[in-house]
Design a protein around this motif. Structure first.
Motif, PDB file in Angstrom:
ATOM      1  N   VAL A  48       0.839  -1.207   0.000  1.00  0.00           N
ATOM      2  CA  VAL A  48       0.000   0.000   0.000  1.00  0.00           C
ATOM      3  C   VAL A  48       0.871   1.253   0.000  1.00  0.00           C
ATOM      4  O   VAL A  48       0.576   2.223  -0.720  1.00  0.00           O
ATOM      5  N   VAL A  49       1.957   1.248   0.760  1.00  0.00           N
ATOM      6  CA  VAL A  49       2.848   2.420   0.783  1.00  0.00           C
ATOM      7  C   VAL A  49       3.468   2.642  -0.596  1.00  0.00           C
ATOM      8  O   VAL A  49       3.528   3.775  -1.087  1.00  0.00           O
ATOM      9  N   LEU A  51       2.240   1.708  -3.471  1.00  0.00           N
ATOM     10  CA  LEU A  51       1.180   2.146  -4.375  1.00  0.00           C
ATOM     11  C   LEU A  51       0.880   3.628  -4.191  1.00  0.00           C
ATOM     12  O   LEU A  51       0.783   4.380  -5.169  1.00  0.00           O
ATOM     13  N   LEU A  52       0.763   4.073  -2.952  1.00  0.00           N
ATOM     14  CA  LEU A  52       0.506   5.495  -2.700  1.00  0.00           C
ATOM     15  C   LEU A  52       1.678   6.355  -3.153  1.00  0.00           C
ATOM     16  O   LEU A  52       1.482   7.447  -3.699  1.00  0.00           O
ATOM     17  N   LEU A  53       2.887   5.868  -2.940  1.00  0.00           N
ATOM     18  CA  LEU A  53       4.066   6.608  -3.388  1.00  0.00           C
ATOM     19  C   LEU A  53       4.081   6.752  -4.907  1.00  0.00           C
ATOM     20  O   LEU A  53       4.392   7.823  -5.441  1.00  0.00           O
ATOM     21  N   SER A  54       3.706   5.701  -5.603  1.00  0.00           N
ATOM     22  CA  SER A  54       3.668   5.802  -7.067  1.00  0.00           C
ATOM     23  C   SER A  54       2.580   6.764  -7.509  1.00  0.00           C
ATOM     24  O   SER A  54       2.763   7.511  -8.462  1.00  0.00           O
ATOM     25  N   TRP A  55       1.437   6.738  -6.835  1.00  0.00           N
ATOM     26  CA  TRP A  55       0.379   7.683  -7.195  1.00  0.00           C
ATOM     27  C   TRP A  55       0.806   9.126  -6.971  1.00  0.00           C
ATOM     28  O   TRP A  55       0.361  10.039  -7.657  1.00  0.00           O
ATOM     29  N   LEU A  56       1.673   9.355  -6.001  1.00  0.00           N
ATOM     30  CA  LEU A  56       2.170  10.713  -5.769  1.00  0.00           C
ATOM     31  C   LEU A  56       3.272  11.096  -6.747  1.00  0.00           C
ATOM     32  O   LEU A  56       3.348  12.244  -7.185  1.00  0.00           O
TER      33      LEU A  56
END
Length: 119
Positions: A48-49, A51-56
């Protein structure tokens, strides 16, 4: 045939050992399941971390690439404006031939040398 009987005896002995180990180690089995559960939770948290980092980071990387391309186009236009042999300057000097290309492509110059293969 002798090898089959040895193999059967060996597998029967191993099965008996495993049955005894399963019956004796309730605490060990519980600890193994808890450790497996914690490992799965940690793996999910890392996923999840990331994934969120890639979205940012993906929009930031796209913005940087667009900015670099804009700078590249700006430098290319400045270089073509200072080049006296470009089609754009010939266009502005009164030449009415556009070569069948649009305005966006009229400033590009391709230079090449033709070499005769018979030499």
């Amino acid at each position: 045939m002798m090898y089959r009987s040895r193999f059967k005896a060996y597998t029967a002995a191993m099965q008996n050992k495993l049955k005894e180990a399963n019956n004796n180690g309730i605490f060990a089995r519980l600890l193994a399941w808890v450790m497996l559960g914690m490992l799965l939770v940690v793996g999910l948290a890392v996923f999840v971390v990331m994934l969120l980092l890639s979205w940012l980071l993906i929009p930031i990387m796209i913005w940087r690439a667009k900015r670099r391309m804009a700078d590249f186009h700006r430098r290319a236009q400045n270089a073509n404006a200072s080049n006296p042999y470009s089609r754009k300057s010939a266009h502005n000097n009164g030449s009415s031939y556009s070569g069948g290309r649009g305005e966006a492509e009229s400033g590009r110059v391709f230079e090449a040398e033709v070499i005769d293969k018979s030499e």
